[in-house]
Enzyme design. Structure first.
Site, short mmCIF file in Angstrom:
data_model
loop_
_atom_site.label_atom_id
_atom_site.label_comp_id
_atom_site.label_asym_id
_atom_site.label_seq_id
_atom_site.Cartn_x
_atom_site.Cartn_y
_atom_site.Cartn_z
N PHE A 162 26.13 -24.17 -5.20
CA PHE A 162 25.59 -25.39 -5.83
C PHE A 162 25.52 -25.15 -7.34
CE2 PHE A 162 23.58 -24.76 -1.66
CZ PHE A 162 23.90 -25.94 -1.00
N CYS B 133 14.12 -27.64 -5.10
CA CYS B 133 13.59 -28.51 -6.16
C CYS B 133 13.04 -29.81 -5.57
CB CYS B 133 14.66 -28.80 -7.20
SG CYS B 133 16.12 -29.60 -6.55
N ASP C 18 30.73 -25.64 -5.70
CA ASP C 18 30.06 -26.95 -5.73
C ASP C 18 30.99 -27.94 -5.03
OD1 ASP C 18 27.58 -28.14 -7.70
OD2 ASP C 18 28.96 -29.62 -6.86
N ALA D 126 29.15 -26.29 0.48
CA ALA D 126 28.46 -24.99 0.51
C ALA D 126 28.30 -24.46 1.93
CB ALA D 126 27.09 -25.12 -0.15
N1 SAH Z 1 22.33 -24.62 -9.97
C1 SAH Z 1 22.66 -25.72 -10.82
C2 SAH Z 1 22.02 -27.03 -10.40
C3 SAH Z 1 22.33 -27.45 -9.00
S1 SAH Z 1 22.23 -29.17 -8.73
C4 SAH Z 1 22.31 -25.36 -12.27
O1 SAH Z 1 21.75 -24.28 -12.50
O2 SAH Z 1 22.56 -26.15 -13.16
C5 SAH Z 1 22.87 -29.33 -7.14
C6 SAH Z 1 24.38 -29.32 -7.05
O3 SAH Z 1 24.70 -29.26 -5.68
C7 SAH Z 1 25.11 -30.53 -7.61
O4 SAH Z 1 26.01 -30.12 -8.59
C8 SAH Z 1 25.86 -31.12 -6.40
O5 SAH Z 1 27.17 -31.58 -6.72
C9 SAH Z 1 25.93 -29.95 -5.47
N2 SAH Z 1 26.03 -30.23 -4.03
C10 SAH Z 1 25.38 -31.18 -3.33
N3 SAH Z 1 25.66 -31.07 -2.02
C11 SAH Z 1 26.50 -30.02 -1.88
C12 SAH Z 1 27.14 -29.38 -0.77
N4 SAH Z 1 26.96 -29.81 0.48
N5 SAH Z 1 27.95 -28.32 -1.02
C13 SAH Z 1 28.13 -27.86 -2.29
N6 SAH Z 1 27.55 -28.42 -3.35
C14 SAH Z 1 26.74 -29.48 -3.17
#
Ligand code: SAH
Length: 396
Positions: free
Chosen positions: A230, A340, A252, A282
Site C-alpha cells: 500500500f 488509520c 499498490d 496487496a
Molecule cells: N503508505 C502510504 C499511504 C497508503 S494509502 C504512504 O506512506 O504514503 C493506501 C493506499 O492503498 C492507496 O494508495 C491505495 O491505492 C492502496 N490500496 C487500496 N486498496 C488496495 C489493495 N487491495 N491492494 C493494494 N493497494 C491498495
C-alpha cells in the site's frame, strides 16, 4: 459584539459533553432549531435553559453542529487568523519548517479547534480541505486568513474537497486554486524529496502523517529486503533506500500510485536498481509471494472502516492481511503494521494483529507502538481524534 446568528436549542441534559468541551452536537440532542437554518450555516447552540454553549457550523447528518468556539464571538476573518496563528505556533515549536523539511500539517480539524478543516503545507502552497459544508462556504475567507498569518509564507492556496464533503449536501465543490496558481510541486520531508500531486492525488497529495514512522523505518532498513505494501507515493520506500535496504519492492493497486512511487524514487536515487514497483492487489501479492523473500514488511492499508458499521469487516481485513505477512516474513523479520481507521481503536487493532500472529503461529514481540505525529494533535476533549495506530513487531 457578535452579529445575530440563528439558534439551536438542546434537549435537557444534552449539553453535558459540550460543557466538557467536546466539539460535536449530535442530531438526537437537538430540541428545537430556528426555521431558517440551512446546511453550512453558522449557529449558536444553547442549553435547554437558554444558556449559551457555543458557536458552530450546522450540517445535516448525525453530527449536526461542529463547535468552533465556546465563547460568544463572530466566526470571520479575525477568528480564522487567530486560530491559524495558534496552529502555526505549535508547528514552530515542533520545528517542522526547516531547510530539509517543508511539508507538514498546519490544521488538523478538532485537534486545532477547527473542526471540519484540514490544511497541509507543501513549501509555499497550502492545500485546504473542507470536511463540513460550513468550512466549504467559508473557504475563501480561510484562504485569505492563511496569507495573513505571520511567519507563514503562503503564495498559493489550493482547495481540494471534491471527495471529503458529504455527498448528500450536493455542494459540487470544485478542486481549484483559490489564491495563486501552480508553481513547483516538489516538497521535502527529512531531506528526501517527493512530488506532491495535490491536483489529482489522494488526500492532499501526500500522507504527511507517516513522517516519523518512516524515519523509524529508515533506522531498521540497513541490509534488509523491504516490502512496502500500500505504498501510495512511496514514502516508506525511499526512506528504506536511504537506510541501506538491499532491495525495496513497492506495491499498490493503483497504477497512478506506482507511477508516483517510481518518480519519487528516481528523484532521490536516480538509476538505483534496488527498487521495483508493482501495480497489484496487496492480498494477491502476499498470497503469491515466496516464503522468506523479505525481512522487513510495511502494511499501511487504507481505512478499512470508514464508519462504525463496517467495524467487523475491517477487523477481519486487518487479521487477514497481517496473518499473510506473518506467515511469509523471513525469520528475524520486522513488520511495520498500521491502521488509520478512526472507527478501530488501539485495543481492537492490537487484538486483530495478535490474532493474526497466532494464526501464523509465529513468535512475535512488540518493539514500538506508533501513532500520529505531533502536527496531527489530539484535542484532549475529543479523543476520537486519535486515528493512526501502528505496531513494529519482531518476528522470530
Ligand atoms: N503508505 C502510504 C499511504 C497508503 S494509502 C504512504 O506512506 O504514503 C493506501 C493506499 O492503498 C492507496 O494508495 C491505495 O491505492 C492502496 N490500496 C487500496 N486498496 C488496495 C489493495 N487491495 N491492494 C493494494 N493497494 C491498495
Amino acid at each position: 459584539m457578535m452579529s445575530e446568528m440563528k439558534q439551536i436549542t438542546l434537549k435537557r441534559g444534552k449539553d453535558e459533553s459540550l460543557r466538557r468541551f467536546h466539539p460535536w452536537v449530535f442530531s438526537g440532542a437537538i430540541a428545537s432549531k430556528d426555521d431558517a437554518i440551512e446546511e453550512g450555516d453558522l449557529v449558536t447552540v444553547a442549553a435547554a435553559d437558554g444558556t449559551f454553549i457555543g458557536v458552530g457550523h450546522y450540517q445535516i447528518g448525525s453530527i449536526a453542529v461542529r463547535i468552533l468556539s465556546f465563547e460568544k464571538r463572530d466566526i470571520y476573518l479575525d477568528f480564522y487568523r487567530q486560530r491559524l496563528t495558534a496552529a502555526l505556533s505549535v508547528r514552530q515549536a515542533l520545528r517542522l519548517s526547516r531547510d530539509d523539511n517543508n511539508a507538514f500539517r498546519l490544521v488538523h480539524g478538532e485537534g486545532d479547534f477547527l473542526p471540519g478543516l484540514v490544511v497541509d503545507i507543501y513549501g509555499d502552497t497550502a492545500v485546504l480541505q473542507a470536511h463540513s459544508p460550513g468550512m466549504h462556504f467559508q473557504r475563501d475567507l480561510i484562504a485569505q486568513a492563511l496569507t495573513q498569518v505571520e511567519g507563514l509564507d503562503i503564495a498559493n492556496v489550493y482547495y481540494k474537497s471534491e471527495t471529503t464533503l458529504p455527498y448528500k449536501a450536493a455542494l459540487d465543490p470544485v478542486n481549484q486554486y483559490l489564491i495563486g496558481s501552480y508553481s513547483t510541486n516538489i516538497a521535502m520531508e527529512n531531506g528526501l524529496r517527493f512530488h506532491v500531486d495535490w491536483l489529482k492525488g489522494q488526500k492532499t497529495g501526500f500522507f504527511v502523517d507517516q513522517r516519523e514512522n518512516r524515519r523509524l523505518l529508515e533506522h531498521y532498513s540497513a541490509g534488509r529486503r523491504v516490502l512496502n505494501m500500500f505504498c501510495y507515493t512511496g514514502g516508506f520506500s525511499f526512506y528504506a533506500m536511504r537506510g541501506g535496504a538491499t532491495l525495496v519492492h513497492s506495491v499498490d493497486s493503483s497504477a497512478k500510485a506506482i507511477q508516483l512511487t517510481n518518480d519519487n524514487v528516481e528523484l532521490n536515487f536516480p538509476g538505483d536498481t534496488r527498487h521495483e514497483a508493482f501495480a497489484q492487489d496487496a492480498f494477491k501479492f502476499l498470497d503469491a509471494m515466496r516464503q522468506d523473500s523479505y525481512d522487513l514488511i510495511i502494511l499501511d492499508p487504507p481505512a478499512f472502516a470508514k464508519h462504525k458499521s463496517a467495524l467487523q469487516n475491517a477487523l477481519r481485513g486487518y487479521r487477514t492481511i497481517n496473518a499473510k505477512a506473518f506467515s511469509k516474513i523471513a525469520p528475524g523479520g520486522i513488520l511495520f503494521t498500521f491502521s488509520c481507521s478512526q472507527a478501530v481503536n488501539k485495543d481492537q487493532f492490537r487484538l486483530a494483529v495478535f490474532t493474526a500472529a497466532a494464526m501464523a503461529r509465529r513468535r512475535v514481540r512488540i518493539l514500538h507502538q506508533l501513532t500520529q505525529p505531533a502536527d496531527h494533535p489530539i484535542n484532549i476533549y475529543h479523543p476520537e481524534g486519535e486515528y493512526l495506530k501502528g505496531l513494529v513487531l519482531y518476528v522470530e
